[in-house]
Design a protein around this motif. Sequence first.
Motif, short mmCIF file in Angstrom:
data_model
loop_
_atom_site.label_atom_id
_atom_site.label_comp_id
_atom_site.label_asym_id
_atom_site.label_seq_id
_atom_site.Cartn_x
_atom_site.Cartn_y
_atom_site.Cartn_z
N THR A 90 16.85 5.71 8.26
CA THR A 90 15.49 4.84 7.54
C THR A 90 16.09 5.52 6.31
OG1 THR A 90 14.19 6.50 9.33
CG2 THR A 90 13.07 6.04 6.68
N CYS A 91 16.18 6.21 5.18
CA CYS A 91 17.73 5.85 4.52
C CYS A 91 17.58 4.86 3.91
CB CYS A 91 18.58 7.68 4.44
SG CYS A 91 17.78 8.80 3.92
N VAL A 92 19.16 4.02 5.01
CA VAL A 92 19.46 2.72 4.77
C VAL A 92 19.19 1.78 4.50
CG1 VAL A 92 21.31 1.28 5.70
CG2 VAL A 92 21.76 3.29 5.81
N LEU A 93 17.50 1.76 5.47
CA LEU A 93 17.01 0.27 4.97
C LEU A 93 16.47 0.77 3.96
CD1 LEU A 93 15.28 -0.88 8.83
CD2 LEU A 93 17.26 -1.91 7.46
N ILE A 94 16.16 1.55 3.05
CA ILE A 94 15.28 1.66 2.13
C ILE A 94 15.79 0.98 0.78
CG2 ILE A 94 13.98 2.83 1.07
CD1 ILE A 94 12.57 5.08 3.13
N PHE A 95 17.28 1.72 1.16
CA PHE A 95 18.12 0.84 0.33
C PHE A 95 18.10 -0.28 -0.14
CE2 PHE A 95 22.60 0.35 -1.70
CZ PHE A 95 21.79 1.01 -3.34
N ILE A 262 9.39 1.93 8.99
CA ILE A 262 9.27 3.49 8.81
C ILE A 262 8.30 3.80 9.47
CG2 ILE A 262 6.92 3.66 6.31
CD1 ILE A 262 8.49 2.08 5.05
N TYR A 263 7.54 2.99 10.67
CA TYR A 263 6.60 3.59 11.18
C TYR A 263 7.48 3.77 12.50
CZ TYR A 263 2.34 2.67 9.04
OH TYR A 263 1.02 2.72 7.78
N ALA B 71 11.04 3.72 -9.65
CA ALA B 71 10.11 4.00 -8.77
C ALA B 71 9.89 4.31 -7.35
CB ALA B 71 8.79 4.17 -10.18
N VAL B 72 10.05 3.11 -6.80
CA VAL B 72 8.87 2.93 -5.85
C VAL B 72 10.35 3.71 -4.93
CG1 VAL B 72 8.00 1.08 -4.22
CG2 VAL B 72 7.48 1.54 -6.30
N PHE B 73 11.24 2.97 -5.29
CA PHE B 73 12.38 3.84 -3.89
C PHE B 73 12.62 4.88 -4.27
CE2 PHE B 73 17.19 4.81 -4.18
CZ PHE B 73 17.61 4.14 -2.50
N ILE B 74 12.85 5.85 -5.47
CA ILE B 74 12.20 7.18 -5.20
C ILE B 74 11.13 7.61 -4.53
CG2 ILE B 74 12.43 9.27 -7.17
CD1 ILE B 74 14.22 7.58 -8.88
N ALA B 75 10.76 7.26 -4.76
CA ALA B 75 9.01 7.77 -4.30
C ALA B 75 9.19 7.44 -2.53
CB ALA B 75 7.63 6.95 -4.53
N LEU B 76 9.90 6.12 -1.74
CA LEU B 76 10.23 6.35 -0.58
C LEU B 76 10.74 7.57 0.12
CD1 LEU B 76 10.29 2.48 0.01
CD2 LEU B 76 8.75 3.74 0.53
N MET B 77 12.39 7.69 -0.69
CA MET B 77 13.13 8.58 0.03
C MET B 77 12.87 10.01 -0.18
SD MET B 77 15.92 6.99 0.44
CE MET B 77 17.29 6.53 0.14
N LEU B 78 11.88 10.24 -1.67
CA LEU B 78 11.00 11.16 -1.34
C LEU B 78 9.95 11.54 -0.13
CD1 LEU B 78 10.46 12.30 -4.56
CD2 LEU B 78 12.14 13.86 -3.46
N LEU B 79 9.36 10.37 0.16
CA LEU B 79 8.36 10.57 1.40
C LEU B 79 9.03 10.73 2.84
CD1 LEU B 79 5.93 7.89 -0.13
CD2 LEU B 79 5.58 9.98 0.54
N LEU B 100 2.22 9.90 10.37
CA LEU B 100 1.12 8.66 10.48
C LEU B 100 0.49 8.27 8.80
CD1 LEU B 100 -0.79 7.85 13.52
CD2 LEU B 100 1.25 6.56 13.05
N ILE B 101 0.13 9.12 8.01
CA ILE B 101 -0.23 9.19 7.11
C ILE B 101 0.97 9.11 5.54
CG2 ILE B 101 -1.32 10.38 4.85
CD1 ILE B 101 -3.65 11.89 7.15
N ILE B 102 2.05 9.92 6.00
CA ILE B 102 3.43 9.88 5.04
C ILE B 102 3.75 7.82 5.42
CG2 ILE B 102 5.47 10.28 4.69
CD1 ILE B 102 4.28 13.42 5.74
N ALA B 103 4.11 7.70 6.70
CA ALA B 103 4.35 6.59 7.05
C ALA B 103 3.31 5.27 6.77
CB ALA B 103 4.91 6.19 8.53
N THR B 104 2.30 5.74 6.27
CA THR B 104 0.97 4.62 5.74
C THR B 104 1.38 4.44 4.43
OG1 THR B 104 -0.16 4.75 7.77
CG2 THR B 104 -1.22 3.62 5.85
N ILE B 105 1.26 5.84 3.68
CA ILE B 105 1.71 5.46 2.02
C ILE B 105 3.23 5.34 1.77
CG2 ILE B 105 1.99 6.98 -0.12
CD1 ILE B 105 0.27 9.50 1.82
N LYS B 106 4.24 5.26 3.06
CA LYS B 106 5.53 4.38 2.33
C LYS B 106 5.50 3.05 2.53
CE LYS B 106 9.30 6.53 4.57
NZ LYS B 106 10.13 6.95 5.44
#
Lengths: 272, 165
Positions: A90-95, A262-263, B71-79, B100-106
């Motif tokens: 997941t982290c790899v894809l987000i990066f 992500i899903y 900022a979006v990248f960091i938020a995605l990592m935190l989530l 599912l809610i966390i995935a939808t926010i991401k």
Amino acid sequence: MFASPNAVIIAMTEADQATHDNHAPFLAHHFDSPRQQFAAGKLGMWLFLLTEILLFGGLFCAYSVYRANHPEMFQDGHLFLDRYLGAVNTCVLIFSSLTMALAVSAAQTDRRRLLVGSLIVTLLCGVGFMGVKFVEYKAKWDHGLVPGQERIAWFVALGWLRKDSPAPERGYQPDADYVRKHLAEHGEEVDDAEATRRAAGLFPFFGCYFGMTALHGLHVLAGMGAITWVLVRSIKGHFGPLYFGPVDFVGLYWHLVDLIWIYLFPLLYLIH
Amino acid sequence: MIARRSRGRGRCRRVAPAMRERNSAACGDCEYQAARSSRRKKEMSEHSHDKHDSSASAHYAHVVPLPVLLAVFIALMLLTFLTVAATWFDLGRWNVWIALIIATIKAALVVLYFMHLRYDHPFNAVVFLSALLTLLLFIALALLDSTTYQPDIRALQETMRNAGS
């Protein structure tokens, strides 16, 4: 329907200026301006992404139905996946999504070195993702958890050329002993009969898992192919503030692949 | 069209100055104008301004500023961390909904910023949302009968829990 002659002449003049004076060699002749060409391409890309969402949607439907009606199979199934490998992927894809977004910005602002660098990093992330996926698939194969594994092996080994070796029986029977040991590792002691039953119950889960992640993996591979194409063109210096559509569109595709993962990650790896 | 243009410009003003300059470089008409010979420059610039106001050909691409992307990248990592951390606690039937809610926010962050949909033509958002609504309809209809079997499923899970303990 028919534009007045004046309007046609103005449109032609504008197109002419855009292509010749403005050095926009990739402006197709049927578009008035780079902006129009970009907007048309982008709409087309979003329409394509719509079909992609609905393509994966069929699999998400199947997943929802099986999980709603057989939650116990999914509770068992996720124990056979490594959630930390899933998290790493997941982290790899987000990066890689970040570097792809950087590549788009770099193309828009005419920074070719940043563009090429970002695309290479994105591509490497794709390789990394598929590498982790390979390690995961290999482990499932070694433990006999792949639906139809014996038949797949029979076909891969060109079994149809050897008339004396009949195709294996249909069916899904992971090794009950392995399942029993694995459940014991997660604090659940079961007897052999129960282990056999639970092993057979893994079929819907791994059917969903392989169906969804394999289709997703194919999309990652296709995305890597598209990124390679854009990378070659950016090394040739095709992209700039007036023409960056292909970078943007490949980026959209890559982000959608990220979006689906992500899903997939919580739905497959994080059941509890 | 007018509303969209003014919204786009409002956003551009919030962008860091250096980025705003680059932003204008991304505008086809400004580039077009810069490419004119100096003799005709003034005339063309007036023409270009007219075009901006009459045919909505403002910046044809919005450059998302680097700090926003980071900022979006960091938020995605935190989530991502949060969704893994959520599995350390058992919240019963809420587990799947929290995931599912966390995935939808991401997903929303990716779509709005990485995929530029926040700055894009609204029609592209309509296309995207229509896909999501159709998908929701598919899944909802596929799940119509799932409550029918819930008592059986709960009984089975109870049996399994007893067998396991």
